[in-house]
Design an enzyme around this catalytic site. Sequence first.
Site, PDB file in Angstrom:
ATOM      1  N   LYS A   3       0.460  28.114  29.127  1.00 39.01           N
ATOM      2  CA  LYS A   3       1.270  27.646  27.998  1.00 39.01           C
ATOM      3  C   LYS A   3       1.049  28.558  26.795  1.00 39.01           C
ATOM      4  O   LYS A   3       2.001  28.904  26.083  1.00 39.01           O
ATOM      5  CB  LYS A   3       0.916  26.193  27.654  1.00 39.01           C
ATOM      6  CG  LYS A   3       1.431  25.206  28.684  1.00 39.01           C
ATOM      7  CD  LYS A   3       0.861  23.813  28.471  1.00 39.01           C
ATOM      8  CE  LYS A   3       1.236  22.898  29.629  1.00 39.01           C
ATOM      9  NZ  LYS A   3       0.558  21.591  29.575  1.00 39.01           N
ATOM     10  N   GLN A  30      -3.784  18.301  26.425  1.00 34.89           N
ATOM     11  CA  GLN A  30      -3.701  18.545  27.868  1.00 34.89           C
ATOM     12  C   GLN A  30      -4.313  17.354  28.622  1.00 34.89           C
ATOM     13  O   GLN A  30      -5.435  16.948  28.343  1.00 34.89           O
ATOM     14  CB  GLN A  30      -4.446  19.850  28.216  1.00 34.89           C
ATOM     15  CG  GLN A  30      -4.382  20.236  29.676  1.00 34.89           C
ATOM     16  CD  GLN A  30      -2.954  20.543  30.149  1.00 34.89           C
ATOM     17  OE1 GLN A  30      -2.186  21.199  29.467  1.00 34.89           O
ATOM     18  NE2 GLN A  30      -2.605  20.036  31.328  1.00 34.89           N
ATOM     19  N   ASP A  77       5.208  16.859  23.551  1.00 35.16           N
ATOM     20  CA  ASP A  77       5.085  16.449  24.955  1.00 35.16           C
ATOM     21  C   ASP A  77       5.913  15.203  25.255  1.00 35.16           C
ATOM     22  O   ASP A  77       6.103  14.844  26.413  1.00 35.16           O
ATOM     23  CB  ASP A  77       3.608  16.166  25.281  1.00 35.16           C
ATOM     24  CG  ASP A  77       3.039  17.200  26.240  1.00 35.16           C
ATOM     25  OD1 ASP A  77       3.837  17.964  26.820  1.00 35.16           O
ATOM     26  OD2 ASP A  77       1.806  17.238  26.399  1.00 35.16           O
TER      27      ASP A  77
END
Length: 284
Positions: free
Chosen positions: A54, A98, A121
């Site tokens: 990412k 994450q 997200d």
Amino acid sequence: MPARLIDGRAIAQRIRDEVKEEVLILREEFCVVPTLAVILVGDDPASVVYVRNKAKACGDVGIRSDQHLLPGDVSSEELLNLIESLNNDDAVHGILVQLPLPPHISERKVLEVVHPMKDVDGFHPQSLGGLLIGNPLFIASTPLGIMELLDQTGIGIEGKHAVVVGWSVIVGKPTAFLLLQRNATVTICHVKTADLAFHTRQADILIVAAGRPGLIHGSMVKEGAVVVDVGINRVGEKLVGDVDFNSVVEKASFVTPVPGGVGPVTVAMLLRNTLEAYKRACKR
Ligand code: NAD
């Protein structure tokens, strides 16, 4: 005739190019660098790789990624304080935590603390609730990527029977709602579904996100169906999906490969969400 492959890498590259071009223009206009804060707790090998990928993807399109690497035994309080400080930092436009987090930390509690305007997200309750009423702030990258794969391949959704296998909050449920929003008739299957094959055989569009290698065999797929394999499973040295590719490719009209299908588009959609968060912040 064997199915055509949906090339996730090529679609992702197009999205990245678009994001890169827009970032370049907006950086000039606003003199602010779009910034994504990425928080990684512990050293789970898969998570380390995801975070690295990412960060590289951000760098490639001109988005700065600030990595916050915390030890696996960090307290919830410390993690929540970090998120609060990133929420209050105007130089940070998106925040990504994450997953998975270590068992002593409540994922739900952590995701609720991320500011909804920085929730690139799409896991904040406000984003998920917005999905239900058809007006989310952000949509999670994987469901968004699945829709993008279908759209860019020219696959019609309205009136189709879509079957989604798996109802996780990060993939299955949001994908099912997005398909419903586009007027597909949607069936959601899960680990307790009786006679999974009966349902999957009805699917014009079959989305599989179960985390079970080879769960869907060609015999479970309708002739001409579109099959999107979201699964990423490590089997020995290989990465495989949830779909038994060799048998499904003989039945389906389109199928996504693993790797090279949903994965790259997911990362591209994260970039697009970060760009969106940046644009909204600049407008404010
Ligand atoms: P999860 O474990 O949270 O949920 C799995 C779902 O699958 C559950 O709803 C469960 O009921 C269902 N399921 C499990 N076994 C089943 C079975 N035998 N029959 C029918 N349903 C079954 O998983 P998740 O986080 O949604 O991830 C699913 C898969 O997608 C994993 O392989 C994950 O690595 C992958 N994934 C890929 C991406 C990507 O970018 N490509 C992103 C997220 C997740």
